[in-house]
Design an enzyme around this catalytic site. Sequence first.
Site, PDB file in Angstrom:
ATOM      1  N   LYS A  54       2.042  31.324  37.852  1.00  0.00           N
ATOM      2  CA  LYS A  54       1.535  32.108  36.714  1.00  0.00           C
ATOM      3  C   LYS A  54       0.068  31.775  36.454  1.00  0.00           C
ATOM      4  O   LYS A  54      -0.757  32.663  36.249  1.00  0.00           O
ATOM      5  CB  LYS A  54       2.393  31.831  35.465  1.00  0.00           C
ATOM      6  CG  LYS A  54       3.787  32.439  35.560  1.00  0.00           C
ATOM      7  CD  LYS A  54       4.748  31.948  34.472  1.00  0.00           C
ATOM      8  CE  LYS A  54       6.158  32.461  34.751  1.00  0.00           C
ATOM      9  NZ  LYS A  54       7.183  31.970  33.818  1.00  0.00           N
ATOM     10  N   GLN A  98       7.787  27.796  29.135  1.00  0.00           N
ATOM     11  CA  GLN A  98       8.664  27.905  30.311  1.00  0.00           C
ATOM     12  C   GLN A  98      10.064  27.387  29.985  1.00  0.00           C
ATOM     13  O   GLN A  98      10.221  26.300  29.427  1.00  0.00           O
ATOM     14  CB  GLN A  98       8.056  27.129  31.490  1.00  0.00           C
ATOM     15  CG  GLN A  98       8.796  27.309  32.807  1.00  0.00           C
ATOM     16  CD  GLN A  98       8.748  28.730  33.353  1.00  0.00           C
ATOM     17  OE1 GLN A  98       7.802  29.478  33.124  1.00  0.00           O
ATOM     18  NE2 GLN A  98       9.778  29.119  34.082  1.00  0.00           N
ATOM     19  N   ASP A 121       6.349  37.015  26.775  1.00  0.00           N
ATOM     20  CA  ASP A 121       7.623  36.919  27.499  1.00  0.00           C
ATOM     21  C   ASP A 121       8.633  37.936  26.961  1.00  0.00           C
ATOM     22  O   ASP A 121       9.639  38.228  27.617  1.00  0.00           O
ATOM     23  CB  ASP A 121       8.218  35.518  27.274  1.00  0.00           C
ATOM     24  CG  ASP A 121       8.311  34.703  28.545  1.00  0.00           C
ATOM     25  OD1 ASP A 121       8.301  35.303  29.639  1.00  0.00           O
ATOM     26  OD2 ASP A 121       8.405  33.473  28.430  1.00  0.00           O
TER      27      ASP A 121
END
Length: 293
Positions: A54, A98, A121
């Site tokens: 990412k 994460q 997200d």
Amino acid sequence: MTAKLIKGKEIAAEIRAEIKQQADVLKSEKSITPGLVTILVGENPASQSYVRAKQKTAHELGFHSIQENQPADTTEPDLLKLVEKYNIDPAIHGILVQLPLPKHINETKILYAIDPDKDVDGFHPVNVGRMVIGAPAYLPCTPYGIQQMLIRSGVQTEGAEVVIVGRSNIVGKPIANILLQKAAGANATVTVCHTRTKNMADHTRRADILIVAAGIPKAVTADMVKPGAVVVDVGVNEVGRTAEGKRILVGDVDFEPVSQIASAITPVPGGVGPMTITMLMLNTLQAAQRSAS
Ligand code: GUN
């Protein structure tokens, strides 16, 4: 029949070029650089590898990107403080924590603490709710990427029988909601199968588009697929290591036999995976664009 390969890697590259161009415009016209922070707690090797990927993509697109590596024993209050720091940081438009988090941290509490306007997200309940009612929302990256991959490969979802295997909050439930919307690139008839589904193959064999996110290698075999179906394999299963220590990955679909039956199929790796990261960048770009207006 030998299925056409849906090359997520190529589609993702095409979208990334569009993102780069729009990010350059935002920079030159509004002096805004899209900013993304990725927060990793602990040393889970798979998570480390995802976060590295990412960060690498964010750098390539010229984003302002910050990597926060926190030790495995980070407390929940400390992690909440870190999220709050970036909630109020005007240079940061997207915050990604994460998952999974270590067991002593309440994942839901952390995700709820992220400002919904920076929730790139798409996991905050505000964005989940907006997605379900079809209001503008950050869509979760993997399902959003699957929809874009279908659209850009010319797969018709309108009126199609879509069968999803897996009901996770990250893939199964959101992709069902996205493809159910009364909208272009959606309008599908959606069935969701899961661990308690009876006669799974009776469902999967009806699918024009079969989306598999079960987390089990070879969960879908050739006898479960209708001839001519489009098969999207979301699975990422590590089945061993190469002599050099690189992870060997396979999907949830028994690729070789299924590709003899399907009309199109996504490979693993190089299918859904590259799309996920790209949609994270698109969400971050859009968050930055919104901050300008
Ligand atoms: N862990 C596995 N997939 C994801 C994802 O899409 N986002 C985050 N934050 N963590 C993940």
